[in-house]
Motif scaffolding. Structure first.
Motif, PDB file in Angstrom:
ATOM      1  N   VAL A 123       0.860  -1.189   0.000  1.00  0.00           N
ATOM      2  CA  VAL A 123       0.000   0.000   0.000  1.00  0.00           C
ATOM      3  C   VAL A 123       0.891   1.232   0.000  1.00  0.00           C
ATOM      4  O   VAL A 123       2.070   1.163   0.349  1.00  0.00           O
ATOM      5  N   SER A 124       0.318   2.357  -0.380  1.00  0.00           N
ATOM      6  CA  SER A 124       1.125   3.570  -0.439  1.00  0.00           C
ATOM      7  C   SER A 124       1.575   4.011   0.951  1.00  0.00           C
ATOM      8  O   SER A 124       2.658   4.557   1.109  1.00  0.00           O
ATOM      9  N   SER A 125       0.756   3.762   1.972  1.00  0.00           N
ATOM     10  CA  SER A 125       1.108   4.082   3.357  1.00  0.00           C
ATOM     11  C   SER A 125       0.107   3.416   4.287  1.00  0.00           C
ATOM     12  O   SER A 125      -1.040   3.191   3.910  1.00  0.00           O
ATOM     13  N   ASP A 126       0.535   3.128   5.510  1.00  0.00           N
ATOM     14  CA  ASP A 126      -0.381   2.549   6.493  1.00  0.00           C
ATOM     15  C   ASP A 126      -1.030   3.633   7.345  1.00  0.00           C
ATOM     16  O   ASP A 126      -1.791   3.337   8.245  1.00  0.00           O
ATOM     17  N   ARG A 127      -0.734   4.907   7.035  1.00  0.00           N
ATOM     18  CA  ARG A 127      -1.275   5.995   7.854  1.00  0.00           C
ATOM     19  C   ARG A 127      -1.688   7.191   7.019  1.00  0.00           C
ATOM     20  O   ARG A 127      -1.167   7.406   5.933  1.00  0.00           O
ATOM     21  N   ILE A 128      -2.652   7.915   7.573  1.00  0.00           N
ATOM     22  CA  ILE A 128      -3.059   9.188   6.989  1.00  0.00           C
ATOM     23  C   ILE A 128      -2.884  10.256   8.061  1.00  0.00           C
ATOM     24  O   ILE A 128      -2.859   9.945   9.255  1.00  0.00           O
ATOM     25  N   PHE A 129      -2.744  11.501   7.628  1.00  0.00           N
ATOM     26  CA  PHE A 129      -2.449  12.594   8.555  1.00  0.00           C
ATOM     27  C   PHE A 129      -3.542  13.654   8.492  1.00  0.00           C
ATOM     28  O   PHE A 129      -4.233  13.786   7.482  1.00  0.00           O
ATOM     29  N   PHE A 130      -3.663  14.393   9.576  1.00  0.00           N
ATOM     30  CA  PHE A 130      -4.723  15.384   9.716  1.00  0.00           C
ATOM     31  C   PHE A 130      -4.141  16.736  10.116  1.00  0.00           C
ATOM     32  O   PHE A 130      -3.076  16.812  10.731  1.00  0.00           O
ATOM     33  N   GLY A 131      -4.883  17.776   9.812  1.00  0.00           N
ATOM     34  CA  GLY A 131      -4.521  19.109  10.260  1.00  0.00           C
ATOM     35  C   GLY A 131      -4.855  19.273  11.732  1.00  0.00           C
ATOM     36  O   GLY A 131      -5.521  18.438  12.343  1.00  0.00           O
ATOM     37  N   PHE A 132      -4.413  20.385  12.293  1.00  0.00           N
ATOM     38  CA  PHE A 132      -4.680  20.678  13.693  1.00  0.00           C
ATOM     39  C   PHE A 132      -6.178  20.711  13.957  1.00  0.00           C
ATOM     40  O   PHE A 132      -6.930  21.387  13.259  1.00  0.00           O
ATOM     41  N   ASP A 133      -6.609  19.930  14.945  1.00  0.00           N
ATOM     42  CA  ASP A 133      -8.006  19.880  15.366  1.00  0.00           C
ATOM     43  C   ASP A 133      -8.943  19.452  14.232  1.00  0.00           C
ATOM     44  O   ASP A 133     -10.110  19.825  14.220  1.00  0.00           O
ATOM     45  N   GLN A 134      -8.452  18.677  13.271  1.00  0.00           N
ATOM     46  CA  GLN A 134      -9.242  18.241  12.117  1.00  0.00           C
ATOM     47  C   GLN A 134      -9.395  16.722  12.108  1.00  0.00           C
ATOM     48  O   GLN A 134      -8.548  16.003  12.644  1.00  0.00           O
ATOM     49  N   TYR A 135     -10.446  16.245  11.463  1.00  0.00           N
ATOM     50  CA  TYR A 135     -10.628  14.811  11.257  1.00  0.00           C
ATOM     51  C   TYR A 135     -11.225  14.518   9.887  1.00  0.00           C
ATOM     52  O   TYR A 135     -11.713  13.427   9.627  1.00  0.00           O
ATOM     53  N   ASN A 136     -11.121  15.498   8.977  1.00  0.00           N
ATOM     54  CA  ASN A 136     -11.629  15.285   7.629  1.00  0.00           C
ATOM     55  C   ASN A 136     -10.583  14.542   6.792  1.00  0.00           C
ATOM     56  O   ASN A 136      -9.380  14.719   6.962  1.00  0.00           O
ATOM     57  N   VAL A 137     -11.061  13.710   5.870  1.00  0.00           N
ATOM     58  CA  VAL A 137     -10.193  12.942   4.981  1.00  0.00           C
ATOM     59  C   VAL A 137      -9.997  13.765   3.709  1.00  0.00           C
ATOM     60  O   VAL A 137     -10.925  13.934   2.928  1.00  0.00           O
ATOM     61  N   ASP A 138      -8.775  14.294   3.513  1.00  0.00           N
ATOM     62  CA  ASP A 138      -8.516  15.141   2.345  1.00  0.00           C
ATOM     63  C   ASP A 138      -8.116  14.290   1.135  1.00  0.00           C
ATOM     64  O   ASP A 138      -8.094  13.053   1.213  1.00  0.00           O
TER      65      ASP A 138
END
Length: 167
Positions: free
Chosen positions: A57-72
């Motif tokens: 897979v391209s990565s096992d993790r996704i990252f978020f902005g400060f105080d965010q939980y939206n999937v960009d």
């Protein structure tokens, strides 16, 4: 009396020593179909394992902005790669770990980590992955990936990580 005690101790030591077995120099191969035979074509990586997941897979993790939980958009591409792997491995179940940086209270960060993990789970479900194959847990700020009190460390800690838990 001392002779009797010494004799009992000697007999006990001989009995214990006689019961022990020497380990064989080589072990027989594992029976086929037990999941321990990796075969030459996989390079030692068991199909459907965490190692296989990381390798494919391209990565096992996704990252978020400060105080965010939206999937960009970048997160969507990562989750699409994970979805394709999960579709190729239908017996695999995963755990989505939600994480937060050190800022905020423990309770707030636990809730934020859960929202992040659920956002990833919902996106995978929208791509056709059975939600029953996905468990969610939040560690909040308790398991940082990077130690430090700066934006670089915080950015690495605001994440959701997919972990293979079952084949």
């Amino acid at each position: 009396m001392r002779k009797t005690t010494a004799m009992i101790a000697a007999i006990t030591m001989l009995a214990v020593g006689a019961c022990s077995k020497k380990a064989p120099d080589t072990l027989p191969p594992a029976p086929e179909g037990t999941g321990t035979d990796t075969g030459p074509s996989t390079g030692g990586v068991v199909p459907g394992s965490q190692q296989d997941f990381i390798a494919n897979v391209s990565s096992d993790r996704i990252f978020f902005g400060f105080d965010q939980y939206n999937v960009d958009a970048e997160d969507q591409a990562t989750l699409q790669s994970q979805s394709q792997w999960l579709q190729r491995n239908p017996a695999v179940r995963v755990l989505l770990e939600g994480h937060a940086d050190e800022r905020g209270t423990r309770d707030y960060n636990i809730a934020l980590g859960e929202r992040r993990a659920n956002a990833a789970k919902n996106y995978l479900a929208s791509l056709g992955i059975d939600p029953n194959r996905i468990q969610v847990i939040s560690y909040g700020k308790e398991r940082p990936a990077a130690v430090g009190s700066n934006e670089e460390a915080w950015a690495q800690n605001r994440r959701a990580v997919t972990v293979v838990i079952e084949r």
